[in-house]
Design an enzyme around this catalytic site. Sequence first.
Site, PDB file in Angstrom:
ATOM      1  N   GLY A  47      -9.303  -7.922  -1.958  1.00 23.11           N
ATOM      2  CA  GLY A  47      -9.598  -8.902  -0.918  1.00 23.11           C
ATOM      3  C   GLY A  47      -8.798 -10.185  -1.050  1.00 23.11           C
TER       4      GLY A  47
ATOM      5  N   ARG B 177       0.828  -1.215   0.000  1.00 29.03           N
ATOM      6  CA  ARG B 177       0.000   0.000   0.000  1.00 29.03           C
ATOM      7  C   ARG B 177       0.859   1.261   0.000  1.00 29.03           C
ATOM      8  NH1 ARG B 177      -4.859  -2.258   3.811  1.00 29.03           N
ATOM      9  NH2 ARG B 177      -6.079  -3.037   2.071  1.00 29.03           N
TER      10      ARG B 177
ATOM     11  N   GLY C 282     -13.514  -3.977   0.005  1.00 25.72           N
ATOM     12  CA  GLY C 282     -14.880  -3.466   0.149  1.00 25.72           C
ATOM     13  C   GLY C 282     -15.220  -2.449  -0.928  1.00 25.72           C
TER      14      GLY C 282
ATOM     15  N   LYS D 125     -19.695 -16.196   1.514  1.00 22.48           N
ATOM     16  CA  LYS D 125     -21.138 -16.009   1.667  1.00 22.48           C
ATOM     17  C   LYS D 125     -21.831 -15.468   0.428  1.00 22.48           C
ATOM     18  CE  LYS D 125     -21.128 -14.895   6.572  1.00 22.48           C
ATOM     19  NZ  LYS D 125     -21.303 -13.746   7.458  1.00 22.48           N
TER      20      LYS D 125
END
Length: 398
Positions: free
Chosen positions: A355, A36, A378, A204
Site C-alpha cells: 500500500g 508488478r 489488502g 483510519k
Amino acid sequence: MAKRTVKDLDVKGKKVIVRVDFNVPITDGVITDDNRIQGALPTINYLVDNGAKVILMSHLGKVNHKDAEKLQADMASKSLLPVANALQKLVDAKVHFVASTRGKELEDSINELAEGEILIVENTRFEVGETKNDSKLSEYWASLGDLFVNDAFGTAHRAHASNVGIGSILPSALGFLVEKEVEMLSKAVYNAEKPVVAIIGGAKVSDKILVIENLLKTADKILIGGGMAYTFFKAQGLEIGNSLLEEDRLDVAKDILEKGKGKIVLPVDHVIANDFANPTDVKTVDVDQTPKGYMGLDIGPKTLELFRKELDGAKTVIWNGPMGVFEKEQFAKGTIGICEIIADLPGAMSVIGGGDSASAAINNGFADDFSHISTGGGASLEFMEGKELPGIAIVQDK
Ligand code: AMP
C-alpha cells in the site's frame, strides 16, 4: 504445512496456467510503473526455461458489469495488450496475446503454443463470473491447462475464479513471488525474532483494528501515527481540532489503549495546518497544544526521536501505513523519517505491508533498505490480521 512451489511441479511440455498480478497503472496506453510485471519474471522465466507452455491470466482494474455503456468503456480501456507488449520486451520468449477470455480463438492459441512460449489471456474481469468465483467459469478455465500456479499476491485475499476457482481443480503450486511473500510475512508475523516493533499509520483506525489486535499478541511495541492517531487522542480526552476522527471507533480506541498498555506508543508532537486543501498556516506543536480549527497532518520531530528510541535494538520491524499526508511534500517528513530510521537499523528484519507505505519507501529511494516490501496492500493487511488468504490456502501442500 509448506505449500508446493513451482519447483515441485514437472512442467515440461505442460500447459501451465499462471495467475499473475499485472494490474499495473496505465495512462493513455502507457504503463507508468512496471514493478508488478518485473515481480512476476522469476516465475515466468523459470517456466519458460523448463519447457512449459505458459498461460498468463490477470485482472486489470475494476470492470463495471452493471452498466452496458461503462462495460464497453472498461473493455476498451482495460485491455492487457499494453502489458503483453511490455512483457515481450522483458523476456527472451515469444509472447502471444489473445483478446478474449473464452472461445475458439483462445483455445486455438493455447493449442498452438510451443514449449517455452507465453500467452497472455485478456483481462479476467471482462468475465462477470470472475469475481464471483463462478464454478462454470472456473471449470472452463481449468480445462485449458494441466497445472496451476498462483503468483498473484495482490489478489490472494480474494476468492475469484482465476485463483481459487482454477486452483481448486488443477494440481497447483505457488509462484516464486507469492512464496517469498508468504515466507517473509510469516516470519514477521508468526516467527519473529524479538524485540518486535510494529509501526501502524494511515487514515483510519477502522481499517487497522484487527491488525493492531493481532500484532498486540506478538509485538513488544506498536508505534501509531497518521490520521488514525487522532481517534486515540480524542479517546484520551485531548483537543484534536479538525483532525481526522472516527467518532464511532472511540470505544475501540479506548479498548486498544487499555489492552496495549505499555506497548502502544502515540505521537508527542505533530505538524498542524489551518486547512487541508490550501494550508496557509503550518506549524509544529505538542499534541496537547492543538488549537481549535487546526488539523494534524504529520508526526513531528520529537515523535520521530521517540520512535527512533523505541526502534533502537529491534530485531523485527513491521510497518503498515504512512505517518502523515505524505502525498504532500510539507507533510511527508514523518513518513520519510521512518524510512530513514529503519534503513539505519543494523540487523533488523524489516517488512512493509504494501500500500501507501510501500510506495512511499520505493518512491523515496529506500526500496533496498527493507528486507521485504509486500506487493499486496489488502492481502498483506489481511495476512497481518492473522487471516488465512483463500488464494494461498487453495494451493496444495508439499
Ligand atoms: P491507509 O490507506 O489507511 O494506509 O491510509 C493512507 C492515507 O492516509 C494516505 O492517503 C494519507 O494521506 C492519509 N493520512 C495519513 N495521515 C493523515 C492525517 N494526519 N490526516 C489525514 N490523512 C492522513
